[in-house]
Design a protein around this motif. Structure first.
Motif, PDB file in Angstrom:
ATOM      1  N   ASP A   1       2.972   2.235  -3.047  1.00 41.78           N
ATOM      2  CA  ASP A   1       3.142   2.853  -4.407  1.00 41.78           C
ATOM      3  C   ASP A   1       4.698   3.342  -4.615  1.00 41.78           C
ATOM      4  N   ARG A   2       5.215   2.976  -5.752  1.00 43.90           N
ATOM      5  CA  ARG A   2       6.615   3.606  -6.075  1.00 43.90           C
ATOM      6  C   ARG A   2       6.294   4.380  -7.233  1.00 43.90           C
ATOM      7  N   GLU A   3       6.159   5.606  -7.198  1.00 40.97           N
ATOM      8  CA  GLU A   3       5.989   6.641  -8.351  1.00 40.97           C
ATOM      9  C   GLU A   3       7.014   6.530  -9.319  1.00 40.97           C
ATOM     10  N   GLN A   4       8.331   6.297  -9.108  1.00 37.21           N
ATOM     11  CA  GLN A   4       9.237   6.164  -9.921  1.00 37.21           C
ATOM     12  C   GLN A   4      10.027   4.634  -9.609  1.00 37.21           C
ATOM     13  N   PRO A   5       9.672   3.813 -10.412  1.00 36.31           N
ATOM     14  CA  PRO A   5       9.959   2.453 -10.326  1.00 36.31           C
ATOM     15  C   PRO A   5      11.578   2.295 -10.066  1.00 36.31           C
ATOM     16  N   ASP A   6      12.489   2.881 -10.679  1.00 36.42           N
ATOM     17  CA  ASP A   6      13.846   2.862 -10.405  1.00 36.42           C
ATOM     18  C   ASP A   6      14.301   3.608  -9.288  1.00 36.42           C
ATOM     19  N   ASP A   7      13.471   4.363  -8.524  1.00 32.82           N
ATOM     20  CA  ASP A   7      13.799   5.036  -7.275  1.00 32.82           C
ATOM     21  C   ASP A   7      13.199   4.668  -5.917  1.00 32.82           C
ATOM     22  N   PRO A   8      14.170   3.944  -5.172  1.00 31.86           N
ATOM     23  CA  PRO A   8      13.381   3.465  -3.704  1.00 31.86           C
ATOM     24  C   PRO A   8      12.903   4.546  -2.989  1.00 31.86           C
ATOM     25  N   ALA A   9      13.521   5.753  -3.186  1.00 31.03           N
ATOM     26  CA  ALA A   9      13.158   6.858  -2.525  1.00 31.03           C
ATOM     27  C   ALA A   9      11.542   7.173  -2.608  1.00 31.03           C
ATOM     28  N   SER A  10      11.432   6.786  -3.839  1.00 30.37           N
ATOM     29  CA  SER A  10       9.808   7.365  -3.943  1.00 30.37           C
ATOM     30  C   SER A  10       8.810   6.309  -3.548  1.00 30.37           C
ATOM     31  N   SER A  11       9.192   5.347  -2.760  1.00 24.45           N
ATOM     32  CA  SER A  11       8.152   4.425  -2.234  1.00 24.45           C
ATOM     33  C   SER A  11       7.407   5.119  -1.120  1.00 24.45           C
ATOM     34  N   ARG A  12       6.272   4.928  -1.041  1.00 23.33           N
ATOM     35  CA  ARG A  12       5.098   5.435   0.019  1.00 23.33           C
ATOM     36  C   ARG A  12       4.209   4.332   0.311  1.00 23.33           C
ATOM     37  N   ILE A  13       3.685   4.415   1.531  1.00 21.09           N
ATOM     38  CA  ILE A  13       2.540   3.625   2.090  1.00 21.09           C
ATOM     39  C   ILE A  13       1.353   4.437   1.884  1.00 21.09           C
ATOM     40  N   ASP A  14       0.439   4.211   0.967  1.00 22.95           N
ATOM     41  CA  ASP A  14      -0.942   4.879   1.391  1.00 22.95           C
ATOM     42  C   ASP A  14      -2.114   4.213   1.820  1.00 22.95           C
ATOM     43  N   ALA A  15      -2.735   4.842   2.938  1.00 16.84           N
ATOM     44  CA  ALA A  15      -3.905   4.299   3.544  1.00 16.84           C
ATOM     45  C   ALA A  15      -5.018   4.791   3.005  1.00 16.84           C
ATOM     46  N   TYR A  16      -6.156   4.059   3.010  1.00 14.96           N
ATOM     47  CA  TYR A  16      -7.571   4.472   2.833  1.00 14.96           C
ATOM     48  C   TYR A  16      -8.645   4.031   3.812  1.00 14.96           C
ATOM     49  N   VAL A  17      -9.191   4.694   4.211  1.00 20.51           N
ATOM     50  CA  VAL A  17     -10.208   4.511   5.359  1.00 20.51           C
ATOM     51  C   VAL A  17     -11.778   4.920   5.050  1.00 20.51           C
ATOM     52  N   VAL A  18     -12.511   4.213   5.438  1.00 16.05           N
ATOM     53  CA  VAL A  18     -14.034   4.423   5.487  1.00 16.05           C
ATOM     54  C   VAL A  18     -14.366   4.755   7.003  1.00 16.05           C
ATOM     55  N   LEU A  19     -14.793   6.157   6.948  1.00 20.01           N
ATOM     56  CA  LEU A  19     -15.081   6.564   8.523  1.00 20.01           C
ATOM     57  C   LEU A  19     -16.523   6.847   8.711  1.00 20.01           C
ATOM     58  N   GLU A  20     -17.111   6.739  10.112  1.00 23.41           N
ATOM     59  CA  GLU A  20     -18.311   7.236  10.514  1.00 23.41           C
ATOM     60  C   GLU A  20     -18.338   8.881  10.105  1.00 23.41           C
ATOM     61  N   ALA A  21     -19.715   9.318  10.327  1.00 25.46           N
ATOM     62  CA  ALA A  21     -19.962  10.503   9.846  1.00 25.46           C
ATOM     63  C   ALA A  21     -18.920  11.686  10.887  1.00 25.46           C
ATOM     64  N   ALA A  22     -18.839  11.395  12.131  1.00 24.93           N
ATOM     65  CA  ALA A  22     -18.313  12.371  12.822  1.00 24.93           C
ATOM     66  C   ALA A  22     -16.841  12.555  12.881  1.00 24.93           C
ATOM     67  N   ALA A  23     -16.252  11.522  12.168  1.00 23.05           N
ATOM     68  CA  ALA A  23     -14.703  11.174  12.321  1.00 23.05           C
ATOM     69  C   ALA A  23     -14.154  11.969  11.469  1.00 23.05           C
ATOM     70  N   ASP A  24     -12.582  12.117  11.333  1.00 24.35           N
ATOM     71  CA  ASP A  24     -11.917  12.624  10.412  1.00 24.35           C
ATOM     72  C   ASP A  24     -10.381  11.996  10.237  1.00 24.35           C
ATOM     73  N   SER A  25      -9.746  12.098   9.321  1.00 21.58           N
ATOM     74  CA  SER A  25      -8.648  11.203   9.016  1.00 21.58           C
ATOM     75  C   SER A  25      -7.318  11.649  10.071  1.00 21.58           C
ATOM     76  N   ALA A  26      -7.452  12.952  10.618  1.00 24.45           N
ATOM     77  CA  ALA A  26      -6.526  13.361  11.515  1.00 24.45           C
ATOM     78  C   ALA A  26      -6.548  12.339  12.933  1.00 24.45           C
ATOM     79  N   GLN A  27      -7.907  12.171  13.233  1.00 21.80           N
ATOM     80  CA  GLN A  27      -7.723  11.103  14.168  1.00 21.80           C
ATOM     81  C   GLN A  27      -7.202   9.856  13.917  1.00 21.80           C
ATOM     82  N   VAL A  28      -7.282   9.277  12.955  1.00 21.68           N
ATOM     83  CA  VAL A  28      -6.985   7.943  12.307  1.00 21.68           C
ATOM     84  C   VAL A  28      -5.411   8.331  12.478  1.00 21.68           C
TER      85      VAL A  28
END
Length: 928
Positions: free
Chosen positions: A765-792
């Protein structure tokens, strides 16, 4: 039915030119037959009727529209010096449709006619059709907007089967549009004859490669739809006018309009030159005729995919124009070329790293010692040697020494995670890794040596007897890029490719011993190949930029001024920070004569403030498109303020010895204007992917038209009529983030390998189309019940280099899918406000809590403004979406607010807000 908004009254007018008998009296005939006074304007033309001046005058009168408020019919009699008379009738179509215009013509020619309708005294306020928008592949010149061009489509070869013209136009539009769903507008002037409007019908075009001609024609002939707006390409079907020369619209109803008179042996294409380039329109018309002949001659069951947009001879001509078949490739080796340069100027400084300086002779001697050390290890010629060193003089010495030993170097960045380093070492089957990194993971069967230890092994030994072949076909290096299979892939590049690159650019860029270059980029990024060997093979001085200086714009800018750098190579993202600093400090970069962009697409608009201070005549700016698989660079475009104003996306023409073509999904060559996949051929095409024969066969292919080996880039582009290439992004799931080529599927595969992750998706995603510094990689995960995103997060950090790490990892209940079963990224939640609030948590901080007011408020305000989210003391800058470019922005903003100077290294070591505020306070106290 729909009548589009009217922009141009000429689009709603038509005209007819009649050659009258010498005895005809148009005034008498019209006044007696039409129940409204019609004035005939008499004009004398002082030439014969068949002379060019007369033709130009007829054309001008026939294309002059009727404006609102004027009578709906204008009649001009042109009387020539030879006694001939032409009558030019111009009328508003909705008031005087073609059937009525024909009756008027017959009256004038024969003296008799049917009853004429009563004409209003003035035309309606909306006299015709018009268009808005443009045509992606038209390539017109905006300065010519409103100027009309014309071309002709010869229908004689259709043998009377003109009904194939419309589907042929539709198929051409589809091919020019990249094979995607397209539309063809049709305005049939026989449909409406009551003055109520002119309905446009639209034929959707959905080309299925598996379909037959019969399938395509059946789908095309289905009931057309009514459009919200007219499409950019359309056909006007008009009745045949045997009485004279008929023009159905005085300006194009569609940006590209084809008029087909029923029964005629040709069709006329008229187009807005501000939207469609004349050469593109002429070629399009030729392609329509070519497709129409194939549709007319083909059997019903012939596969549609066999129909070619252009003849083979034209495709070959396009390939040659794009650089194909330019002659033999370069020969020779990098190390031999360097030795020749060292012999020419042994005492000139070759490398400067901090206080250390190496002349060309010293660099040559030290590289010989490395090669001698490798020769003691019984390493076979052509072996791949790992090099994992910080940017310093030893790095350059070692790379050259590996080449002198007849081996290929495999650069690895010391900051890569251990698992990635281990994978690279195993995949490349390295017998030796040259590194000083104590944490480099052990790899069975691979020996690790420091540069000093290797040099010591070779003390007193000569490498003269182990000189490799000078042909240059041997691999020089293997650089690993992100891979769609979930693992990096090694690109094997021969020596001769690099020498060809230097030969193609040295003269144009005037490289020579007077130049000072910077080694700014990681050796694991192929931009460094250009920096190192571009400098040393042309006699320049290479200034090695330490890692932390590359992260500190202020320090790097000072280095450029102090070292009087003349040649600077940057990604646009990095240079954007340099521009901002340049505007603040107004420093001395007078020595800088050349800036080369590469690594990622350039938005030329960012250069406006640079050109305001650095005239293009003093410092040349060049945008270069390239790929690791094609040896760094492929094309070059000099950027001037003109390109900035135009917002040009051109990356220029191919370098001498390189070739580019644009092709559709079936690999067929596309003409200028049409967008498709960029194919690269010529001197820069790499040897193969290491140990990936199937992928090599898919991406490195032999062109059946030329017999040459070419590379399928996966990039989208189009050729301009003048031969320049526009880069339009990626076709696949690969992206460029701050100069690094990243396969999102590789990140996704790593996430799926984390414990208790059942599904994952990755987006950029690039929040500001004219600004490359605003580019970021966003990840989405489906986890089993006992897990959390910090482990990922912990798992991902162990596998991915920093530039591939997701900025956020958000837990979701499921990955939404499209109807085709692919991730529907449009339905993923905002990563900072996900349904579970599971963005990557900030690491625990033992820094003291910040109190309100003072430094804390200023720092939190700066962070919040740049990160576009409220920041709390316990928040981590990088967890909230920060990256290296935004670090530079924070530090610059702090300097503007007279806060203490913080280095990037200090920032990375104090990345939570509380830690950072405490650091700023301590630095402020130390300054007092």
């Amino acid at each position: 039915m729909t009548t589009p908004t009217i922009d141009d009254p000429a689009a709603g007018c038509h005209s007819l030119v009649l050659r009258l008998p010498g005895t005809a009296d148009p005034d008498r005939l019209l006044s007696g037959a039409i129940p409204a006074p019609v004035r005939v304007w008499q004009t004398s033309v002082p030439t014969g009727a068949d002379e060019p001046t007369a033709e130009n005058r007829r054309r001008a009168e026939a294309l002059r529209p009727i404006h609102a408020g004027a009578p709906p019919l204008r009649v001009v009699a042109l009387r020539y010096a030879d006694g001939a008379v032409d009558l030019v009738l111009v009328a508003v179509r909705t008031v005087i449709p073609p059937t009525v215009l024909r009756r008027i013509a017959r009256l004038l020619l024969s003296g008799s006619g049917d009853d004429m309708p009563r004409l209003p005294a003035a035309a309606a306020a909306r006299p015709g059709l018009g268009y808005r928008g443009g045509l992606e592949w038209g390539m017109g010149d905006p300065e010519l907007r409103g100027a009309v061009g014309s071309a002709r489509i010869d229908l004689t070869a259709l043998g009377g089967r003109a009904e194939r013209l419309l589907p042929a136009i539709a198929l051409a539009v589809s091919r020019y549009s990249g094979g995607n769903r397209a539309e063809l507008g049709v305005l049939d002037l026989d449909d409406v004859d009551d003055g109520t409007g002119e309905p446009i019908r639209v034929h959707p075009v959905d080309e299925h490669p598996e379909s037959s001609i019969a399938d395509f024609l059946h789908r095309f002939e289905k009931a057309p739809v009514t459009p919200q707006e007219p499409p950019p390409v359309g056909v006007i079907l008009s009745p045949a006018f045997d009485e004279g020369g008929y023009t159905a619209c005085l300006s194009p109803v569609f940006p590209l309009t084809i008029q087909l008179d029923r029964g005629s042996s040709y069709a006329t294409c008229r187009f807005d030159r501000g939207i469609v380039d004349a050469s593109v329109a002429e070629r399009f018309c030729a392609h329509v005729a070519h497709l129409a002949r194939q549709l007319a001659d083909g059997t019903a069951d012939r596969p549609l995919s066999e129909l070619e947009l252009s003849p083979r001879a034209e495709q070959v001509e396009l390939l040659r124009a794009g650089g194909a078949g330019q002659g033999p490739r370069a020969r020779g080796r990098i190390d031999r070329a360097f030795e020749e340069m060292a012999a020419q100027q042994p005492d000139a400084v070759a490398v400067q790293a901090g206080d250390e300086r190496l002349t060309y002779r010293q660099l040559d001697d030290r590289a010989d010692a490395v090669a001698a050390g490798l020769s003691t290890l019984d390493i076979a010629p052509g072996s791949r040697i790992g090099v994992c060193l910080e940017r310093d003089a030893d790095l350059v010495v070692t790379l050259l020494g590996v080449l002198k030993a007849g081996c290929a170097y495999v650069p690895m960045d010391p900051r890569y995670p251990a698992e990635r380093l281990r994978f690279t070492a195993r995949n490349a089957e390295m017998p030796v890794i040259i590194t000083r990194a104590p944490e480099f993971p052990p790899v069975p069967g691979t020996r690790q040596l420091t540069p000093a230890a290797l040099t010591e092994l070779g003390a007193g030994r000569s490498t003269a007897g182990a000189r490799p072949s000078a042909e240059g076909d041997d691999p020089a290096y293997v650089i690993y890029t992100s891979g769609s299979t979930g693992t990096p892939k090694g690109v094997v590049v021969p020596h001769r490719n690099v020498l060809a690159l230097m030969g193609a650019t040295a003269e144009d860029f005037a490289f020579g011993p007077g130049d000072t270059w910077t080694l700014f980029h990681s050796s694991a990024f192929d931009f460094s190949v250009w920096e190192i060997w571009g400098c040393l093979l042309t006699g320049g001085r290479l200034v090695v930029v330490p890692y932390w200086t590359t992260r500190d714009t202020e320090e790097f800018y000072a280095l450029l001024a102090e070292q009087r750098v003349t040649v600077l190579n940057q990604t646009p993202s990095a240079f954007a920070q340099l521009i901002r600093h340049d505007l603040r400090v107004r420093g001395d970069l007078a020595a800088l004569r050349l800036v080369v962009f590469g690594g990622e697409p350039l938005d030329v608009r960012m250069l406006a403030p640079w050109f305001a201070r650095h005239p293009a005549a003093d410092c040349r700016v060049v945008n270069m498109f390239g790929i690791t698989e094609t040896t760094v660079h492929v094309t070059a475009q000099t950027v001037t303020p003109r390109e900035v104003v135009a917002g040009s996306r051109s990356v220029g023409r191919p370098l001498p010895g390189w070739s580019v073509s644009v092709r559709d999904e079936q690999g067929r060559v596309l003409p200028p204007g049409a967008s498709g996949e960029i194919y690269v051929g010529g001197a820069g095409v790499a040897a193969h992917y290491l140990a990936l024969p199937e992928l090599t066969g898919q991406r490195f292919v032999v062109d059946e038209l030329t017999g040459e080996r070419i590379y399928r880039s996966g990039d989208k582009g189009r050729l301009r009529p003048d031969g320049r290439l526009d880069h339009l992004g990626r076709l696949d799931n690969q992206v460029k983030v701050r100069g690094h080529r990243i396969e999102l599927d590789e990140i996704r595969t790593v996430l799926l390998g984390a414990p208790q992750v059942t599904a994952a998706a990755v987006v950029v995603d690039r929040e500001q189309p004219d600004d490359p510094a605003s580019s970021r990689i966003d990840a989405y995960v489906v986890l089993e019940a006992a897990a959390d995103s910090a482990q990922v997060l912990t798992h991902a950090k162990a596998m991915l280099p920093d530039y591939m790490m997701p900025t956020t990892i958000t837990e979701v209940a499921e990955i939404p899918l499209t109807i085709n079963g692919k991730p529907d990224t449009s339905r993923l939640p905002d990563p900072r406000t996900g349904p579970t609030g599971a963005s990557v948590p900030a690491p625990a901080s033992d820094a003291p809590e910040t109190s309100s007011g003072g430094v804390a408020d200023v720092v939190l305000s700066i962070w919040s403004d740049l990160l576009k989210t409220p920041v709390r003391p316990e928040d981590n800058f990088f967890t909230l979406g920060g990256n290296s470019l935004l670090v530079v922005r924070v530090l610059a903003e702090m300097r503007d607010r007279n806060l203490p100077k913080v280095t990037p290294r200090q920032f990375y070591g104090h990345s939570t807000a509380a830690q950072f505020v405490e650091l700023v306070r301590r630095l402020g106290e130390a300054d007092r």
